[in-house]
Design a protein around this motif. Sequence first.
Motif: not given
Length: 332
Positions: A7-34
């Motif tokens: 359950r913990i692994a499933d909960f944190i998986e959306p927060l993990r940055v996949a190795p090798g991925s190209k991140v654009r912070l404003g696009r990929d991660f919502d600061p208000r996600y809960r």
Amino acid sequence: MSDTAARIADFIEPLRVAPGSKVRLGRDFDPRYRAGLKKREGVELLRTGVALLAEYQERLAAQDTYGVLLCLQALDAGGKDGTIRHVMSGVNPQGVKVSSFKVPSTEELDHDYLWRYARRLPSRGEIAIFNRSHYEEVLVVRVHPENLVRQKLPERARGKDVWERRYREINDWERYLTDNGFKVVKVFLNLSKEEQRVRFLKRIDLPEKNWKFSAADVRERRHWDAYQRAFSEMLSATSTPWAPWYVVPADRKWFARICTAAILAHTLMDIDPRYPEVSEEARNDLLAARQELEEEAPSGAAADPYAARTAEAKDEHGAGHGRPARKKHGRG
């Protein structure tokens, strides 16, 4: 994997940055996600997470094989101090050390840029927390390149490839640590620009918060876009299979604390530290010591109070689950 660990692994998986991925912070991660949670649910979840950390930290210390390094990165007012205070509230302080890294001293500038961080690494059986970390060397130093000049590098080491080289060096350093039994956990507390503005104003409005605010914080805020680019590139370049980044939504402090506790608990559960097993000779010594202590029991006292209480609790538990309770002596 246990149900709790899954359950913990499933909960944190959306927060993990996949190795090798190209991140654009404003696009990929919502600061208000809960994750659909409400604050009252979060209080109980955090309590559960803190209890898990306390249990596994004790096992980590007893095993004395692995160490854990938690790196916390965030912009000003991102909630690093509060996260540390709440998440680590149940652990034994003897097994945790927190290091904050500010402007490098003269001595630190006379060494390589990783030197001051290497000095604060955890021992085996210990959790170390970096409140800001070696990633300052590709964030603040990058946004303010004058800091690179202060590091007294040879001219050829300040070339255009300096950031790519530092990403590689940091990845190699973290691989070296993990190969030697030191897990590296990296959490970026992702705060929105508007929430930072609100928190700054609160620090100005409340006298008891004034000490936490500096005019330099507002000056640094003017570099918001540059920091977002630096964060995005850092996350893309240094989230690795052995030391992935987790981007934790930080606009809601309670949710950020739950996420950080879950990420750290996941790391400890993955290590699965065990209490050492004593040898047969040591076990015989324990039995002899127990017999001697039991013989010293005062008249009328239980020879072993702990064992007596444990047996009584087992009897009571059995009586409540369909097993007959022991008949009490006396009238009735």
